[in-house]
Enzyme design. Structure first.
Site, PDB file in Angstrom:
ATOM      1  N   ASP A  18       0.874  -1.159   0.000  1.00  0.00           N
ATOM      2  CA  ASP A  18       0.000   0.000   0.000  1.00  0.00           C
ATOM      3  C   ASP A  18       0.918   1.218   0.000  1.00  0.00           C
ATOM      4  O   ASP A  18       2.091   1.119   0.372  1.00  0.00           O
ATOM      5  CB  ASP A  18      -0.891  -0.023   1.248  1.00  0.00           C
ATOM      6  CG  ASP A  18      -1.732   1.230   1.385  1.00  0.00           C
ATOM      7  OD1 ASP A  18      -2.356   1.649   0.395  1.00  0.00           O
ATOM      8  OD2 ASP A  18      -1.750   1.805   2.501  1.00  0.00           O
ATOM      9  N   ASP A  20      -0.023   5.068   0.840  1.00  0.00           N
ATOM     10  CA  ASP A  20      -0.206   6.134   1.828  1.00  0.00           C
ATOM     11  C   ASP A  20      -0.097   5.612   3.259  1.00  0.00           C
ATOM     12  O   ASP A  20      -0.776   4.659   3.641  1.00  0.00           O
ATOM     13  CB  ASP A  20      -1.569   6.797   1.642  1.00  0.00           C
ATOM     14  CG  ASP A  20      -1.736   7.396   0.248  1.00  0.00           C
ATOM     15  OD1 ASP A  20      -0.723   7.495  -0.466  1.00  0.00           O
ATOM     16  OD2 ASP A  20      -2.869   7.751  -0.125  1.00  0.00           O
TER      17      ASP A  20
END
Length: 277
Positions: A18, A20
């Site tokens: 992922d 962020d």
């Protein structure tokens, strides 16, 4: 649908990240609000609202419903934006805005996975126009990101073509595994959010990074490793020989961004006081 590759002599592996708050310390999309203001894509009111959304995101208060509202808001906000201009603004400010907020620990992990012969794949809910340049900066092999519909005039219509969120992320990495020959039981995945549980469950070696409360609870219950990333560092500091072209200082945009962040904090505090009363 991705083509299935068969008869691999030795199964390949990958590490799915992922973006962020896992690889970078902030929201990749919201980070560029200063650049989009300077480029004339958004006004002051939008900057203030975006700063507030960014604050909620960083405070760990963005649950599924809030993320959905944020998606709807950003989709409506970008309607009519010229895609070429968006890409130019991201390219011009990428090193100034993103390079300083990359977690040192994440950069080291990416290097370790590459050294071990694994592909590195960034899987992000943010738009492809933002995620793809960041993936290139990080040296990722592939990127999975949200795609917006682009009209014949070269502008975003405001509609979402592909939303890389929740179960959709897991579907994407399964399709990649089929097309690239990854053995998911030997693959790694990293995320900070419980909304990425489907992606983490899809691999044999899931990791929670700076997890929100829901993901931390799940990780502890399932005995998944929990990692703490907290040292943002510029890539040029990690690799002195890295040649990064100088970028003009965004003095005006930075000042506006700071003011917007302050306004967002004041607004949030005011709402909390009102609710308490």
């Amino acid at each position: 649908m991705l083509r299935v590759v068969e008869n691999h002599s030795s199964p390949r592996t990958a590490a799915f990240f992922d973006l962020d708050k896992t690889v970078i310390a902030k929201s990749s999309t919201l980070t560029f609000s200063k650049s989009f203001y300077q480029g004339g894509l958004i006004n002051r009111r939008a900057v203030l609202r975006t700063a507030y959304a960014h604050f909620i995101f960083l405070a760990g208060g963005a649950d599924h419903d809030q993320m959905e509202r944020m998606r709807e808001y950003l989709s409506a906000l970008c309607r009519g934006w010229n895609v070429r201009l968006v890409k130019e603004l991201v390219a011009e400010t990428l090193h100034d805005l993103v390079d300083p907020i990359i977690y040192d620990e994440a950069a080291s992990l990416i290097e370790e996975h590459h050294t071990a012969g694994r592909d590195v794949v960034i899987v992000s809910t943010s738009g492809a126009e933002v995620v793809e340049p960041i993936g290139e900066l990080l040296g990722a092999d592939r990127v999975v990101a949200t795609r917006m519909v682009v009209g014949d005039d070269g502008c975003f219509t405001g509609e979402v073509e592909y939303y890389a969120y929740g179960p959709t992320k897991a579907e994407a990495i399964r399709e990649l595994a089929a097309s690239e020959g990854y053995d998911l039981s030997r693959c790694y995945a990293y995320s900070d959010s419980a909304t990425d549980l489907p992606m983490l469950e899809a691999v044999g070696r899931p990791h929670a990074v700076n997890p929100d409360r829901a993901l931390r609870r799940e990780a502890l219950a399932r005995e998944w490793p929990i990692l703490d990333f907290h040292r943002p560092v510029r890539l040029r500091q990690r690799i002195p020989s890295l040649s990064v072209p100088p970028r003009p200082a965004l003095v005006t945009a930075a000042a506006i961004g700071a003011a917007a962040a302050t306004a967002g904090l004041v607004w949030y505090a005011s709402r909390r006081r009102t609710a308490a009363a």
